[in-house]
Design a protein around this motif. Structure first.
Motif, PDB file in Angstrom:
ATOM      1  N   GLY A  81       0.821  -1.214   0.000  1.00 54.59           N
ATOM      2  CA  GLY A  81       0.000   0.000   0.000  1.00 54.59           C
ATOM      3  C   GLY A  81       0.851   1.258   0.000  1.00 54.59           C
ATOM      4  N   ARG A  82       1.929   1.215   0.757  1.00 59.24           N
ATOM      5  CA  ARG A  82       2.826   2.383   0.791  1.00 59.24           C
ATOM      6  C   ARG A  82       3.446   2.621  -0.580  1.00 59.24           C
ATOM      7  N   SER A  83       3.814   1.558  -1.255  1.00 53.23           N
ATOM      8  CA  SER A  83       4.401   1.712  -2.587  1.00 53.23           C
ATOM      9  C   SER A  83       3.410   2.366  -3.544  1.00 53.23           C
ATOM     10  N   VAL A  84       2.155   1.944  -3.466  1.00 48.31           N
ATOM     11  CA  VAL A  84       1.140   2.546  -4.333  1.00 48.31           C
ATOM     12  C   VAL A  84       0.954   4.014  -3.976  1.00 48.31           C
ATOM     13  N   ASP A  85       0.924   4.342  -2.681  1.00 51.80           N
ATOM     14  CA  ASP A  85       0.784   5.743  -2.257  1.00 51.80           C
ATOM     15  C   ASP A  85       1.943   6.596  -2.769  1.00 51.80           C
ATOM     16  N   ARG A  86       3.141   6.064  -2.648  1.00 48.69           N
ATOM     17  CA  ARG A  86       4.314   6.816  -3.097  1.00 48.69           C
ATOM     18  C   ARG A  86       4.303   6.993  -4.609  1.00 48.69           C
ATOM     19  N   ALA A  87       3.923   5.947  -5.318  1.00 48.68           N
ATOM     20  CA  ALA A  87       3.840   6.054  -6.777  1.00 48.68           C
ATOM     21  C   ALA A  87       2.776   7.073  -7.166  1.00 48.68           C
ATOM     22  N   THR A  88       1.667   7.084  -6.440  1.00 52.23           N
ATOM     23  CA  THR A  88       0.608   8.055  -6.720  1.00 52.23           C
ATOM     24  C   THR A  88       1.114   9.476  -6.503  1.00 52.23           C
ATOM     25  N   MET A  89       1.853   9.697  -5.412  1.00 53.78           N
ATOM     26  CA  MET A  89       2.411  11.035  -5.168  1.00 53.78           C
ATOM     27  C   MET A  89       3.385  11.427  -6.275  1.00 53.78           C
ATOM     28  N   ALA A  90       4.200  10.469  -6.708  1.00 56.92           N
ATOM     29  CA  ALA A  90       5.161  10.770  -7.778  1.00 56.92           C
ATOM     30  C   ALA A  90       4.424  11.119  -9.074  1.00 56.92           C
ATOM     31  N   ILE A  91       3.353  10.410  -9.369  1.00 51.24           N
ATOM     32  CA  ILE A  91       2.571  10.704 -10.576  1.00 51.24           C
ATOM     33  C   ILE A  91       1.892  12.062 -10.457  1.00 51.24           C
ATOM     34  N   GLU A  92       1.450  12.397  -9.261  1.00 53.30           N
ATOM     35  CA  GLU A  92       0.860  13.721  -9.045  1.00 53.30           C
ATOM     36  C   GLU A  92       1.906  14.808  -9.288  1.00 53.30           C
ATOM     37  N   CYS A  93       3.122  14.571  -8.824  1.00 48.99           N
ATOM     38  CA  CYS A  93       4.217  15.517  -9.094  1.00 48.99           C
ATOM     39  C   CYS A  93       4.435  15.669 -10.596  1.00 48.99           C
ATOM     40  N   LEU A  94       4.405  14.544 -11.298  1.00 48.44           N
ATOM     41  CA  LEU A  94       4.571  14.595 -12.758  1.00 48.44           C
ATOM     42  C   LEU A  94       3.486  15.452 -13.396  1.00 48.44           C
ATOM     43  N   SER A  95       2.275  15.306 -12.924  1.00 53.10           N
ATOM     44  CA  SER A  95       1.166  16.084 -13.464  1.00 53.10           C
ATOM     45  C   SER A  95       1.386  17.583 -13.229  1.00 53.10           C
ATOM     46  N   TYR A  96       1.810  17.938 -12.020  1.00 58.30           N
ATOM     47  CA  TYR A  96       2.088  19.344 -11.723  1.00 58.30           C
ATOM     48  C   TYR A  96       3.216  19.872 -12.589  1.00 58.30           C
ATOM     49  N   LEU A  97       4.247  19.050 -12.802  1.00 61.92           N
ATOM     50  CA  LEU A  97       5.376  19.498 -13.619  1.00 61.92           C
ATOM     51  C   LEU A  97       4.977  19.647 -15.088  1.00 61.92           C
ATOM     52  N   ASP A  98       4.092  18.761 -15.576  1.00 57.87           N
ATOM     53  CA  ASP A  98       3.573  18.926 -16.940  1.00 57.87           C
ATOM     54  C   ASP A  98       2.861  20.265 -17.084  1.00 57.87           C
TER      55      ASP A  98
END
Length: 191
Positions: A81-98
């Motif tokens: 679950g933590r891995s999924v949460d961290r991946a989700t945060m990283a993807i959210e960062c990617l979205s903000y950077l886009d």
């Protein structure tokens, strides 16, 4: 086979208990016939008590074994679950950077700065987990400084093209790093 392996302790004390019961039935009449026999019966009672003690001890061992198995399974699930949460945060960062990159292209530096700041906040929540180098936080700092500089420009003195390109290159470097983090966290499905 798996059931036998999981319950070997219970099977063992069940078999021992059956042997004791069979022995007590076989020797019942001789035990009750005389005082000496009654003493023998008391002896068998003592043995039965000892069997009960062994059963109790082995049940405690079995309970500890089950507890360890449950603990290990819970840890595995929580880590997933933590891995999924961290991946989700990283993807959210990617979205903000886009979005920040799009705003830089449109010379909307204020909006781009906000996006980068949101991305930085999320990134810092996962950075220590990924044992990220200071280079990446420095890159985020460079992006922010370039955008702050962009917010103080006017139509007459805009950011030079090479400055915009440098900001976008840093954003791309940050995105590549975040994409590697998503792979590192091993999330197979991220909402």
């Amino acid at each position: 086979m798996d059931g036998i392996r999981k319950n070997w302790i219970r099977i063992t004390y069940g078999a021992v208990s059956c042997v004791v019961i069979v022995a007590s039935v076989i020797y019942r009449a001789p035990v009750l016939a005389s005082q000496n026999s009654l003493n023998n019966f008391s002896y068998v009672g003592c043995v039965a008590t000892l069997v009960g003690l062994i059963v109790a001890i082995l049940e405690i061992v079995h309970g500890a074994s089950v507890s360890r198995s449950i603990r290990d399974e819970v840890r595995r699930i929580v880590d997933g679950g933590r891995s999924v949460d961290r991946a989700t945060m990283a993807i959210e960062c990617l979205s903000y950077l886009d979005e920040a990159s799009e705003h830089v292209t449109g010379e909307r530096y204020q909006l781009s700065l906000k996006c980068v700041q949101y991305a930085r906040k999320n990134y810092m929540r996962i950075a220590s987990v990924a044992q990220t180098e200071e280079e990446m936080t420095d890159t985020m700092g460079k992006i922010e400084l370039g955008l702050v500089k962009g917010t103080h420009t006017t139509a007459g003195t805009p950011l030079r093209k090479w400055e915009r390109v440098a900001i976008q290159q840093d954003i791309l470097a940050m995105k590549l790093h975040l994409e590697r983090l998503v792979a590192l966290f091993g999330a197979t499905h991220v909402p």
